[in-house]
Write an enzyme that holds these catalytic residues in place. Structure first.
Site, PDB file in Angstrom:
ATOM      1  N   GLU A  19       0.813  -1.207   0.000  1.00 13.11           N
ATOM      2  CA  GLU A  19       0.000   0.000   0.000  1.00 13.11           C
ATOM      3  C   GLU A  19       0.851   1.264   0.000  1.00 13.11           C
ATOM      4  O   GLU A  19       0.479   2.281  -0.564  1.00 13.11           O
ATOM      5  CB  GLU A  19      -0.922   0.016   1.224  1.00 13.11           C
ATOM      6  CG  GLU A  19      -1.962  -1.082   1.236  1.00 13.11           C
ATOM      7  CD  GLU A  19      -2.691  -1.167   2.564  1.00 13.11           C
ATOM      8  OE1 GLU A  19      -3.578  -2.033   2.666  1.00 13.11           O
ATOM      9  OE2 GLU A  19      -2.377  -0.388   3.479  1.00 13.11           O
ATOM     10  N   ASP A 206     -12.436  -5.510  -2.094  1.00 12.72           N
ATOM     11  CA  ASP A 206     -13.352  -6.648  -2.122  1.00 12.72           C
ATOM     12  C   ASP A 206     -14.684  -6.196  -1.547  1.00 12.72           C
ATOM     13  O   ASP A 206     -14.848  -5.045  -1.137  1.00 12.72           O
ATOM     14  CB  ASP A 206     -12.778  -7.815  -1.301  1.00 12.72           C
ATOM     15  CG  ASP A 206     -12.453  -7.401   0.129  1.00 12.72           C
ATOM     16  OD1 ASP A 206     -13.383  -7.352   0.946  1.00 12.72           O
ATOM     17  OD2 ASP A 206     -11.271  -7.108   0.423  1.00 12.72           O
TER      18      ASP A 206
END
Length: 242
Positions: A19, A206
Site C-alpha cells: 500500500e 473486495d
C-alpha cells in the site's frame, strides 16, 4: 534524534508494504529511523515535511504507530491510506471511500456501556478533520476521475471480514457503514486523545464476502498502491503546508 518542533510534519500511514511502496517511491530524499520495530521514513513530498510508515495490521498496531508519530516525530496531521472491504450495497470493488466517521465494530462493553461505545469516552464514533477530509475528497476525484468516490462511515475491527454472513451482520447492525477495515478507528481514537487532525482514505479491494481473499495481494499491488500514491500526491499539492 527527534525532529525540531518548529517544522510542521504530515504523517502518511499505510497498513501494508504494498500500500505504501508507491508513496515511498515519490520521496527520494527520505531517510529511515527504526522505532518500536517500525521503519519511519522522513523526507519531503510536494513541499511538505513528511514521515511515512507502515502501521502493521490491526488496531493495536495502528495505535502504537500513531502514538510514536505524535510523541517522537511531533507530527501535526495524519493521513491513513489503504484498502478496505465494501459493505454498503452501492459501493463496489475499485471505488474509493473517504472516511468522515470511524467506529470499532468489535467494541462491546455492554451492559456496562452501549455497544460500540468506547468505555469512559462517551462516544462510539470519531470524526475526521473537516478540512483534510474535504481536501481528500477533492483530491481523490481529481487524481482518479474514473473512480467512484464515496464519503461516510468506515468501521474497524480485529478481523478480516471474508464471509457473506458476517458482512450482512455488520450491514444489519451498522446500516450506514460504507466499508470495513482493521485500523482506522483505533488511529482516530489516538488522534482524538492528542487533538491531532486526521483523515482516512480506502480503496475497496473486495466486498467483504466469501470471495474477499481472492487475488487480494495482487489487487493491492496493481490497484490500491498506485491509487494511494495518486491520491496522496494530489492531496499534498492542494493542502496548505501549515
Amino acid at each position: 534524534m527527534p525532529p525540531s518542533d518548529s517544522v510542521p510534519r504530515m504523517a502518511l500511514i499505510g497498513a501494508m508494504q504494498e500500500e505504501l511502496s508507491a508513496v515511498l517511491a515519490l520521496m527520494p530524499d527520505a531517510s529511515c529511523q527504526t522505532v518500536a520495530g517500525r521503519q519511519f521514513w522522513q523526507g519531503h513530498l510536494h513541499g511538505h515535511a513528511v514521515v511515512a510508515v507502515l502501521s502493521g495490521i490491526g488496531k493495536v498496531a495502528a495505535a502504537i504507530t500513531a502514538t510514536v508519530l505524535i510523541e517522537k516525530f511531533q507530527v501535526n496531521r495524519i493521513l491513513f491510506t489503504g484498502v478496505a472491504g465494501g459493505l454498503a450495497s452501492h459501493v463496489k470493488v475499485g471505488d474509493v471511500v473517504v472516511g468522515k466517521e470511524l467506529l470499532q465494530h468489535d467494541m462491546n462493553a455492554s451492559p456496562l456501556f452501549p455497544p460500540y461505545e468506547v468505555p469512559l469516552l462517551g462516544r462510539a464514533r470519531f470524526q475526521t478533520d473537516d478540512v483534510m477530509t474535504q481536501c481528500l475528497i477533492e483530491s481523490a476525484a481529481l487524481a482518479l476521475p474514473h473512480a467512484q468516490v464515496h464519503t461516510g462511515l468506515i468501521i474497524s475491527g480485529d478481523q478480516f471480514v471474508s464471509s457473506a454472513s458476517e458482512s450482512q451482520r455488520l450491514q444489519s447492525h451498522i446500516p450506514d457503514a460504507l466499508a470495513v477495515e482493521m485500523e482506522g478507528a483505533a488511529l482516530a481514537q489516538v488522534c482524538h486523545a492528542y487533538g491531532i487532525p486526521m483523515a482516512v482514505v480506502r480503496t475497496l479491494s473486495d466486498r467483504a464476502d466469501d470471495d474477499a481473499h481472492t487475488d487480494f495481494v495482487q489487487f493491492v499491488k496493481a490497484v490500491a498502491s498506485p491509487f494511494s500514491a495518486a491520491i496522496v500526491s494530489a492531496f499534498l499539492k492542494r493542502l496548505p503546508t501549515t
